[in-house]
Design a protein around this motif. Structure first.
Motif, PDB file in Angstrom:
ATOM      1  N   TYR A   1      42.268  11.867  40.476  1.00  0.00           N
ATOM      2  CA  TYR A   1      40.833  11.840  40.230  1.00  0.00           C
ATOM      3  C   TYR A   1      40.218  10.620  40.886  1.00  0.00           C
ATOM      4  CZ  TYR A   1      41.696   8.167  36.784  1.00  0.00           C
ATOM      5  OH  TYR A   1      42.082   6.993  36.170  1.00  0.00           O
ATOM      6  N   GLU A   2      38.902  10.625  40.961  1.00  0.00           N
ATOM      7  CA  GLU A   2      38.124   9.440  41.315  1.00  0.00           C
ATOM      8  C   GLU A   2      36.952   9.393  40.346  1.00  0.00           C
ATOM      9  OE1 GLU A   2      35.880   9.650  45.066  1.00  0.00           O
ATOM     10  OE2 GLU A   2      36.322  11.784  45.112  1.00  0.00           O
ATOM     11  N   VAL A   3      36.446   8.220  40.125  1.00  0.00           N
ATOM     12  CA  VAL A   3      35.282   8.072  39.256  1.00  0.00           C
ATOM     13  C   VAL A   3      34.088   7.719  40.133  1.00  0.00           C
ATOM     14  CG1 VAL A   3      34.251   6.834  37.316  1.00  0.00           C
ATOM     15  CG2 VAL A   3      36.704   7.349  37.307  1.00  0.00           C
ATOM     16  N   VAL A   4      33.057   8.559  40.070  1.00  0.00           N
ATOM     17  CA  VAL A   4      31.837   8.359  40.849  1.00  0.00           C
ATOM     18  C   VAL A   4      30.656   8.440  39.895  1.00  0.00           C
ATOM     19  CG1 VAL A   4      30.392   9.246  42.714  1.00  0.00           C
ATOM     20  CG2 VAL A   4      32.882   9.354  42.924  1.00  0.00           C
ATOM     21  N   ASP A   5      29.842   7.407  39.895  1.00  0.00           N
ATOM     22  CA  ASP A   5      28.672   7.356  39.004  1.00  0.00           C
ATOM     23  C   ASP A   5      29.049   7.649  37.547  1.00  0.00           C
ATOM     24  OD1 ASP A   5      27.077   6.731  41.179  1.00  0.00           O
ATOM     25  OD2 ASP A   5      26.334   8.784  41.435  1.00  0.00           O
ATOM     26  N   GLY A   6      30.219   7.163  37.127  1.00  0.00           N
ATOM     27  CA  GLY A   6      30.672   7.327  35.759  1.00  0.00           C
ATOM     28  C   GLY A   6      31.283   8.685  35.448  1.00  0.00           C
ATOM     29  N   VAL A   7      31.396   9.551  36.441  1.00  0.00           N
ATOM     30  CA  VAL A   7      31.957  10.894  36.247  1.00  0.00           C
ATOM     31  C   VAL A   7      33.370  10.921  36.817  1.00  0.00           C
ATOM     32  CG1 VAL A   7      31.733  13.346  36.849  1.00  0.00           C
ATOM     33  CG2 VAL A   7      29.679  11.972  36.391  1.00  0.00           C
ATOM     34  N   THR A   8      34.322  11.389  36.026  1.00  0.00           N
ATOM     35  CA  THR A   8      35.694  11.557  36.505  1.00  0.00           C
ATOM     36  C   THR A   8      35.767  12.874  37.257  1.00  0.00           C
ATOM     37  OG1 THR A   8      36.564  10.330  34.621  1.00  0.00           O
ATOM     38  CG2 THR A   8      38.111  11.737  35.811  1.00  0.00           C
TER      39      THR A   8
ATOM     40  N   ASN B   1      44.725  20.218  31.035  1.00  0.00           N
ATOM     41  CA  ASN B   1      44.213  20.158  29.665  1.00  0.00           C
ATOM     42  C   ASN B   1      44.359  18.747  29.089  1.00  0.00           C
ATOM     43  OD1 ASN B   1      43.168  21.540  27.230  1.00  0.00           O
ATOM     44  ND2 ASN B   1      45.147  20.919  26.411  1.00  0.00           N
ATOM     45  N   GLY B   2      45.518  18.148  29.271  1.00  0.00           N
ATOM     46  CA  GLY B   2      45.743  16.800  28.752  1.00  0.00           C
ATOM     47  C   GLY B   2      44.850  15.760  29.398  1.00  0.00           C
ATOM     48  N   ALA B   3      44.668  15.879  30.708  1.00  0.00           N
ATOM     49  CA  ALA B   3      43.830  14.913  31.437  1.00  0.00           C
ATOM     50  C   ALA B   3      42.369  15.035  31.010  1.00  0.00           C
ATOM     51  CB  ALA B   3      43.978  15.136  32.941  1.00  0.00           C
ATOM     52  N   ILE B   4      41.856  16.257  30.988  1.00  0.00           N
ATOM     53  CA  ILE B   4      40.461  16.455  30.594  1.00  0.00           C
ATOM     54  C   ILE B   4      40.261  16.050  29.138  1.00  0.00           C
ATOM     55  CG2 ILE B   4      38.669  18.191  30.200  1.00  0.00           C
ATOM     56  CD1 ILE B   4      39.725  19.624  32.737  1.00  0.00           C
ATOM     57  N   SER B   5      41.209  16.390  28.303  1.00  0.00           N
ATOM     58  CA  SER B   5      41.132  16.006  26.896  1.00  0.00           C
ATOM     59  C   SER B   5      41.019  14.500  26.733  1.00  0.00           C
ATOM     60  CB  SER B   5      42.363  16.530  26.158  1.00  0.00           C
ATOM     61  OG  SER B   5      42.366  16.096  24.824  1.00  0.00           O
ATOM     62  N   ALA B   6      41.777  13.747  27.514  1.00  0.00           N
ATOM     63  CA  ALA B   6      41.733  12.283  27.441  1.00  0.00           C
ATOM     64  C   ALA B   6      40.380  11.751  27.893  1.00  0.00           C
ATOM     65  CB  ALA B   6      42.859  11.688  28.284  1.00  0.00           C
ATOM     66  N   VAL B   7      39.830  12.315  28.962  1.00  0.00           N
ATOM     67  CA  VAL B   7      38.508  11.886  29.452  1.00  0.00           C
ATOM     68  C   VAL B   7      37.461  12.131  28.376  1.00  0.00           C
ATOM     69  CG1 VAL B   7      36.672  12.384  31.130  1.00  0.00           C
ATOM     70  CG2 VAL B   7      39.052  12.178  31.910  1.00  0.00           C
ATOM     71  N   VAL B   8      37.475  13.323  27.804  1.00  0.00           N
ATOM     72  CA  VAL B   8      36.480  13.682  26.788  1.00  0.00           C
ATOM     73  C   VAL B   8      36.663  12.840  25.523  1.00  0.00           C
ATOM     74  CG1 VAL B   8      35.663  15.580  25.317  1.00  0.00           C
ATOM     75  CG2 VAL B   8      36.171  15.993  27.733  1.00  0.00           C
ATOM     76  N   ALA B   9      37.903  12.579  25.138  1.00  0.00           N
ATOM     77  CA  ALA B   9      38.169  11.757  23.947  1.00  0.00           C
ATOM     78  C   ALA B   9      37.616  10.352  24.102  1.00  0.00           C
ATOM     79  CB  ALA B   9      39.674  11.713  23.666  1.00  0.00           C
ATOM     80  N   ASP B  10      37.556   9.877  25.350  1.00  0.00           N
ATOM     81  CA  ASP B  10      36.989   8.554  25.621  1.00  0.00           C
ATOM     82  C   ASP B  10      35.470   8.600  25.782  1.00  0.00           C
ATOM     83  OD1 ASP B  10      39.407   7.235  25.485  1.00  0.00           O
ATOM     84  OD2 ASP B  10      39.763   7.288  27.657  1.00  0.00           O
ATOM     85  N   GLY B  11      34.870   9.766  25.542  1.00  0.00           N
ATOM     86  CA  GLY B  11      33.418   9.900  25.635  1.00  0.00           C
ATOM     87  C   GLY B  11      32.919  10.144  27.039  1.00  0.00           C
ATOM     88  N   GLY B  12      33.816  10.474  27.961  1.00  0.00           N
ATOM     89  CA  GLY B  12      33.440  10.652  29.357  1.00  0.00           C
ATOM     90  C   GLY B  12      33.024  12.067  29.709  1.00  0.00           C
ATOM     91  N   THR B  13      32.525  12.183  30.922  1.00  0.00           N
ATOM     92  CA  THR B  13      32.213  13.482  31.504  1.00  0.00           C
ATOM     93  C   THR B  13      33.106  13.663  32.721  1.00  0.00           C
ATOM     94  OG1 THR B  13      30.440  12.532  32.844  1.00  0.00           O
ATOM     95  CG2 THR B  13      29.813  13.501  30.716  1.00  0.00           C
TER      96      THR B  13
ATOM     97  N   HIS C   1      37.211  27.010  28.047  1.00  0.00           N
ATOM     98  CA  HIS C   1      35.846  26.512  27.838  1.00  0.00           C
ATOM     99  C   HIS C   1      35.723  25.465  26.737  1.00  0.00           C
ATOM    100  CE1 HIS C   1      34.392  29.450  30.699  1.00  0.00           C
ATOM    101  NE2 HIS C   1      35.238  30.314  30.135  1.00  0.00           N
ATOM    102  N   ASP C   2      36.843  24.906  26.314  1.00  0.00           N
ATOM    103  CA  ASP C   2      36.812  23.901  25.247  1.00  0.00           C
ATOM    104  C   ASP C   2      36.033  22.653  25.628  1.00  0.00           C
ATOM    105  OD1 ASP C   2      38.379  25.604  23.773  1.00  0.00           O
ATOM    106  OD2 ASP C   2      40.239  24.508  24.127  1.00  0.00           O
ATOM    107  N   TYR C   3      35.940  22.370  26.914  1.00  0.00           N
ATOM    108  CA  TYR C   3      35.328  21.114  27.358  1.00  0.00           C
ATOM    109  C   TYR C   3      34.033  21.335  28.137  1.00  0.00           C
ATOM    110  CZ  TYR C   3      40.082  19.765  26.206  1.00  0.00           C
ATOM    111  OH  TYR C   3      41.272  19.580  25.550  1.00  0.00           O
TER     112      TYR C   3
END
Length: 131
Positions: A59-66, A88-100, A116-118
Motif C-alpha cells: 500500500y501507499e498512503v496518499v492524503d491520509g488514504v491507504t 480482509n486482515g489488512a483492511i480491518s486493521a486500517v478501519v480499526a485505526d479509524g482510517g479510510t 461489503h463489511d468495510y
C-alpha cells in the motif's frame, strides 16, 4: 509490530496448548495459524502460515488514504484462500485505526465487489495518487 490473527477459532485444548484452525477441517489445517502483520516500514501487510511468510498486500498512503496497490501470495501457498484473508486482515486493521482506504490492485478491487463489511471506509483513490 501489529499482529492480527484472523478467522481463528479454538478447536480443542491439548495439555496446556491451544490448537487452532482456520475453519477448514482437514488434517493439514487442524492446527494452522494464519497471521496478518502490519509492516509500516515496508508499506505492506504480510501474511504467514504457521510462521512461514506467504505473501503481501502493498500500500501507499496518499492524503491520509491507504491505497492498496499490489497483492501477492507465494506459489507454494496458492489456492488456500490466503489472499482474501490477507486483504480482509489488512483492511480491518486500517478501519480499526479509524482510517479510510482505496484500491488500485485488481485483486482487492474484485474482492471488494463481494465483501461489503468495510464499505463505509472505502473512498475514491485521491487525485494526488495519480500524479
Amino acid at each position: 509490530f501489529l499482529v492480527v490473527v484472523i478467522e481463528v477459532v479454538i478447536s480443542r485444548v491439548v495439555g496446556s496448548r491451544a490448537r487452532v484452525h482456520t475453519g477448514a477441517m482437514s488434517a493439514e489445517s487442524a492446527s494452522t495459524v494464519i497471521e496478518v502483520t502490519h509492516r509500516p516500514e515496508r508499506n505492506r501487510y504480510e501474511i504467514a502460515v504457521d510462521g512461514e511468510f506467504a505473501g503481501i498486500a502493498a500500500y501507499e498512503v496518499v492524503d491520509g488514504v491507504t491505497i492498496f496497490s499490489h497483492t501477492v501470495i507465494q506459489d507454494a501457498f496458492e489456492g488456500r484462500g490466503l489472499a482474501g484473508q490477507l486483504v480482509n486482515g489488512a483492511i480491518s486493521a486500517v478501519v480499526a485505526d479509524g482510517g479510510t482506504f482505496a484500491a488500485t490492485c485488481p485483486y482487492v478491487v474484485h474482492w471488494l465487489t463481494k465483501h461489503h463489511d468495510y464499505d463505509d471506509a472505502l473512498v475514491a483513490v485521491p487525485d494526488a495518487a495519480a500524479r
